[in-house]
Scaffold this motif. Structure first.
Motif, PDB file in Angstrom:
ATOM      1  N   THR A 144       0.831  -1.194   0.000  1.00 55.42           N
ATOM      2  CA  THR A 144       0.000   0.000   0.000  1.00 55.42           C
ATOM      3  C   THR A 144       0.866   1.244   0.000  1.00 55.42           C
ATOM      4  OG1 THR A 144      -1.691   1.250   1.219  1.00 55.42           O
ATOM      5  CG2 THR A 144      -0.164  -0.053   2.521  1.00 55.42           C
ATOM      6  N   ASP A 145       0.418   2.255  -0.696  1.00 53.32           N
ATOM      7  CA  ASP A 145       1.081   3.548  -0.605  1.00 53.32           C
ATOM      8  C   ASP A 145       0.946   4.051   0.832  1.00 53.32           C
ATOM      9  OD1 ASP A 145       2.025   5.923  -2.628  1.00 53.32           O
ATOM     10  OD2 ASP A 145       0.977   6.743  -0.888  1.00 53.32           O
ATOM     11  N   GLU A 146       1.912   4.826   1.278  1.00 62.72           N
ATOM     12  CA  GLU A 146       1.885   5.335   2.651  1.00 62.72           C
ATOM     13  C   GLU A 146       0.588   6.079   2.959  1.00 62.72           C
ATOM     14  OE1 GLU A 146       4.439   8.339   5.576  1.00 62.72           O
ATOM     15  OE2 GLU A 146       4.645   8.446   3.402  1.00 62.72           O
ATOM     16  N   VAL A 197       1.395  -5.713   6.286  1.00 61.16           N
ATOM     17  CA  VAL A 197       1.183  -4.520   5.457  1.00 61.16           C
ATOM     18  C   VAL A 197       2.527  -3.837   5.226  1.00 61.16           C
ATOM     19  CG1 VAL A 197       0.054  -2.275   5.296  1.00 61.16           C
ATOM     20  CG2 VAL A 197      -1.161  -4.207   6.332  1.00 61.16           C
ATOM     21  N   VAL A 198       2.891  -3.680   3.966  1.00 58.83           N
ATOM     22  CA  VAL A 198       4.168  -3.073   3.591  1.00 58.83           C
ATOM     23  C   VAL A 198       3.895  -1.837   2.734  1.00 58.83           C
ATOM     24  CG1 VAL A 198       6.322  -3.382   2.305  1.00 58.83           C
ATOM     25  CG2 VAL A 198       5.405  -5.265   3.677  1.00 58.83           C
ATOM     26  N   THR A 199       4.530  -0.721   3.064  1.00 57.23           N
ATOM     27  CA  THR A 199       4.335   0.500   2.280  1.00 57.23           C
ATOM     28  C   THR A 199       5.294   0.541   1.097  1.00 57.23           C
ATOM     29  OG1 THR A 199       5.850   1.735   3.717  1.00 57.23           O
ATOM     30  CG2 THR A 199       3.513   1.834   4.252  1.00 57.23           C
ATOM     31  N   LYS A 200       4.736   0.954  -0.035  1.00 59.33           N
ATOM     32  CA  LYS A 200       5.528   1.094  -1.256  1.00 59.33           C
ATOM     33  C   LYS A 200       4.815   2.083  -2.165  1.00 59.33           C
ATOM     34  CE  LYS A 200       8.547  -1.831  -3.951  1.00 59.33           C
ATOM     35  NZ  LYS A 200       8.979  -3.224  -4.209  1.00 59.33           N
ATOM     36  N   LYS A 201       5.568   2.870  -2.912  1.00 59.28           N
ATOM     37  CA  LYS A 201       4.956   3.825  -3.820  1.00 59.28           C
ATOM     38  C   LYS A 201       3.998   3.112  -4.770  1.00 59.28           C
ATOM     39  CE  LYS A 201       7.164   7.343  -2.133  1.00 59.28           C
ATOM     40  NZ  LYS A 201       6.447   8.278  -1.243  1.00 59.28           N
ATOM     41  N   SER A 260       4.370   8.734  -5.917  1.00 59.07           N
ATOM     42  CA  SER A 260       3.418   8.560  -4.818  1.00 59.07           C
ATOM     43  C   SER A 260       1.995   8.655  -5.348  1.00 59.07           C
ATOM     44  CB  SER A 260       3.632   9.609  -3.731  1.00 59.07           C
ATOM     45  OG  SER A 260       3.198  10.882  -4.179  1.00 59.07           O
ATOM     46  N   SER A 261       1.054   8.105  -4.598  1.00 62.69           N
ATOM     47  CA  SER A 261      -0.346   8.148  -5.004  1.00 62.69           C
ATOM     48  C   SER A 261      -0.861   9.583  -5.042  1.00 62.69           C
ATOM     49  CB  SER A 261      -1.196   7.318  -4.038  1.00 62.69           C
ATOM     50  OG  SER A 261      -1.150   7.881  -2.739  1.00 62.69           O
ATOM     51  N   ASN A 262      -0.396  10.418  -4.112  1.00 64.19           N
ATOM     52  CA  ASN A 262      -0.874  11.806  -4.068  1.00 64.19           C
ATOM     53  C   ASN A 262      -0.483  12.575  -5.330  1.00 64.19           C
ATOM     54  OD1 ASN A 262      -1.927  11.423  -1.460  1.00 64.19           O
ATOM     55  ND2 ASN A 262       0.073  11.816  -0.549  1.00 64.19           N
ATOM     56  N   LEU A 263       0.758  12.426  -5.738  1.00 65.92           N
ATOM     57  CA  LEU A 263       1.223  13.106  -6.955  1.00 65.92           C
ATOM     58  C   LEU A 263       0.520  12.541  -8.180  1.00 65.92           C
ATOM     59  CD1 LEU A 263       3.070  15.108  -8.370  1.00 65.92           C
ATOM     60  CD2 LEU A 263       4.854  13.356  -8.379  1.00 65.92           C
ATOM     61  N   ASN A 264       0.420  11.224  -8.265  1.00 66.61           N
ATOM     62  CA  ASN A 264      -0.262  10.598  -9.402  1.00 66.61           C
ATOM     63  C   ASN A 264      -1.685  11.122  -9.551  1.00 66.61           C
ATOM     64  OD1 ASN A 264       1.905   8.986 -10.128  1.00 66.61           O
ATOM     65  ND2 ASN A 264       1.225   7.225  -8.926  1.00 66.61           N
ATOM     66  N   PHE A 265      -2.387  11.217  -8.409  1.00 68.44           N
ATOM     67  CA  PHE A 265      -3.798  11.587  -8.458  1.00 68.44           C
ATOM     68  C   PHE A 265      -3.974  13.044  -8.848  1.00 68.44           C
ATOM     69  CE2 PHE A 265      -7.921  12.763  -6.623  1.00 68.44           C
ATOM     70  CZ  PHE A 265      -8.720  11.822  -7.260  1.00 68.44           C
ATOM     71  N   VAL A 266      -3.168  13.931  -8.260  1.00 66.73           N
ATOM     72  CA  VAL A 266      -3.255  15.343  -8.621  1.00 66.73           C
ATOM     73  C   VAL A 266      -2.942  15.519 -10.105  1.00 66.73           C
ATOM     74  CG1 VAL A 266      -2.204  17.622  -8.293  1.00 66.73           C
ATOM     75  CG2 VAL A 266      -2.790  16.214  -6.304  1.00 66.73           C
ATOM     76  N   ALA A 267      -1.941  14.821 -10.601  1.00 65.01           N
ATOM     77  CA  ALA A 267      -1.592  14.903 -12.020  1.00 65.01           C
ATOM     78  C   ALA A 267      -2.762  14.467 -12.899  1.00 65.01           C
ATOM     79  CB  ALA A 267      -0.361  14.051 -12.305  1.00 65.01           C
ATOM     80  N   GLN A 268      -3.417  13.378 -12.515  1.00 66.12           N
ATOM     81  CA  GLN A 268      -4.558  12.907 -13.292  1.00 66.12           C
ATOM     82  C   GLN A 268      -5.689  13.930 -13.298  1.00 66.12           C
ATOM     83  OE1 GLN A 268      -5.716   8.966 -11.930  1.00 66.12           O
ATOM     84  NE2 GLN A 268      -4.575   8.042 -13.611  1.00 66.12           N
ATOM     85  N   LYS A 269      -5.956  14.523 -12.138  1.00 61.77           N
ATOM     86  CA  LYS A 269      -7.033  15.508 -12.047  1.00 61.77           C
ATOM     87  C   LYS A 269      -6.733  16.741 -12.903  1.00 61.77           C
ATOM     88  CE  LYS A 269     -10.245  15.482  -9.885  1.00 61.77           C
ATOM     89  NZ  LYS A 269     -11.625  15.023 -10.182  1.00 61.77           N
ATOM     90  N   ILE A 299       9.270  16.379   0.292  1.00 60.34           N
ATOM     91  CA  ILE A 299       9.773  15.980   1.605  1.00 60.34           C
ATOM     92  C   ILE A 299       9.305  14.538   1.786  1.00 60.34           C
ATOM     93  CG2 ILE A 299       9.657  16.310   4.102  1.00 60.34           C
ATOM     94  CD1 ILE A 299       9.166  19.259   3.642  1.00 60.34           C
ATOM     95  N   PRO A 300      10.202  13.565   1.814  1.00 63.67           N
ATOM     96  CA  PRO A 300       9.781  12.159   1.874  1.00 63.67           C
ATOM     97  C   PRO A 300       8.920  11.853   3.097  1.00 63.67           C
ATOM     98  CG  PRO A 300      12.110  12.338   1.335  1.00 63.67           C
ATOM     99  CD  PRO A 300      11.670  13.715   1.748  1.00 63.67           C
ATOM    100  N   GLY A 301       7.762  11.243   2.848  1.00 63.33           N
ATOM    101  CA  GLY A 301       6.876  10.834   3.932  1.00 63.33           C
ATOM    102  C   GLY A 301       5.824  11.877   4.254  1.00 63.33           C
ATOM    103  N   SER A 302       4.561  11.463   4.295  1.00 59.14           N
ATOM    104  CA  SER A 302       3.461  12.397   4.544  1.00 59.14           C
ATOM    105  C   SER A 302       3.559  13.052   5.920  1.00 59.14           C
ATOM    106  CB  SER A 302       2.121  11.661   4.419  1.00 59.14           C
ATOM    107  OG  SER A 302       1.924  11.204   3.095  1.00 59.14           O
ATOM    108  N   ALA A 303       3.899  12.260   6.942  1.00 60.68           N
ATOM    109  CA  ALA A 303       4.036  12.830   8.288  1.00 60.68           C
ATOM    110  C   ALA A 303       5.136  13.879   8.315  1.00 60.68           C
ATOM    111  CB  ALA A 303       4.321  11.723   9.301  1.00 60.68           C
TER     112      ALA A 303
END
Length: 290
Positions: free
Chosen positions: A38-40, A64-68, A152-161, A174-178
């Protein structure tokens, strides 16, 4: 004497075979081991669903393992994992690659509505952001939007929109959402872009700590203001609402498909709701008593 020895040996052999058969368990939906990629951004809800499944089926073990997101999809195609959490709309080429390599029809198992949110430090004077600001800002050399990483999922999604490719956008990392949230006050003129699930769990201490550092900006579009709340996500009015779904390469009904079914049932959907996300498969019902 020889007959007695033969009888003893036959008894021991029968006992060993019997014990080994008792120890063997055929793989099924309710037992076995599995890794979920899962993406972070979706880690919190994925972990909550995995914990719920293991409580319901104690002989199952889920890691559960995080991966882009893009890399997780490739691992799924290459049969390195049985299941991955996705949010972006796959291109026709990606769907074709999935169906060819996995030998299954592309049927996404949708389980939650999440959102990409734009955040600023708590003390920022900014109270909202317009779609025009987002479009223009993602083309600016000032790189005022901070994402949690490339692929990352966030960048991918914004790009698609925005109907762009990620490589065509301008942004900071900045690596990592937190980390984006925790370090945002160092960059007062910039805006963080994170997944709602990073901060949505109502009673989680880490999520609560992150929420105290920021405020989420409503988005103004065509003169109307939209928020990433339950109503905004349920009706898909918030412009950056996204649907989370599972993809699997498991063709039978073992642990991966068992987990997917569980996540989409009423119990799994209540877990999604407790995570502060909008369940995909259950809606409030009004009942009239007579």
């Amino acid at each position: 004497m020889k007959n007695s020895i033969k009888i003893i040996l036959l008894f021991l052999l029968a006992t060993i075979v019997s014990c080994s058969k008792k120890g063997e368990k055929s793989l099924s939906y309710n037992n076995g081991e599995m890794t979920i990629l899962t993406d972070e951004s979706f880690k919190s809800v994925t972990e909550a669903l995995a914990e719920g499944y293991m409580i319901s089926y104690p002989e199952s073990k889920i890691k559960v393992v995080t991966k882009k997101e893009d890399l997780g999809f490739l691992d799924l195609l290459n049969n390195k994992v049985k299941i991955a959490v996705m949010s972006k709309d796959l291109s026709p080429e990606e769907k074709k690659a999935y169906e060819k390599q996995v030998d299954l029809k592309f049927i996404p198992a949708k389980f939650a509505a999440d959102a990409v949110v734009f955040v600023v430090p708590k003390n920022s004077e900014k109270t909202s952001i317009t779609m025009e600001e987002i479009v223009q800002g993602m083309q600016s050399e000032e790189k005022n939007f901070i994402f949690d990483g490339a692929n990352s999922s966030n960048l991918n999604f914004v790009a698609q929109k925005l109907k762009k490719l990620p490589k065509d956008l301008k942004y900071s990392i900045i690596p990592g959402s937190a980390n984006v949230i925790e370090e945002l006050n160092k960059y007062p003129n910039k805006i963080g872009v994170v997944g709602l699930n990073t901060i949505s769990r109502p009673y989680d201490k880490n999520a609560e700590k992150l929420r105290e550092l920021i405020k989420v900006l409503p988005i103004v579009s065509n003169g109307k203001t939209y928020s990433a709340d339950f109503e905004g996500m349920r009706e898909m009015k918030y412009p950056f609402t996204r649907v989370l779904y599972f993809l699997t390469n498991e063709g039978n009904f073992n642990i991966a498909n068992g987990f997917i079914r569980y996540s989409c049932t009423h119990l799994g959907q209540k877990i999604v709701q407790k995570e502060g996300l909008q369940p995909y498969n259950i809606y409030p019902r009004e009942v009239q008593m007579r």
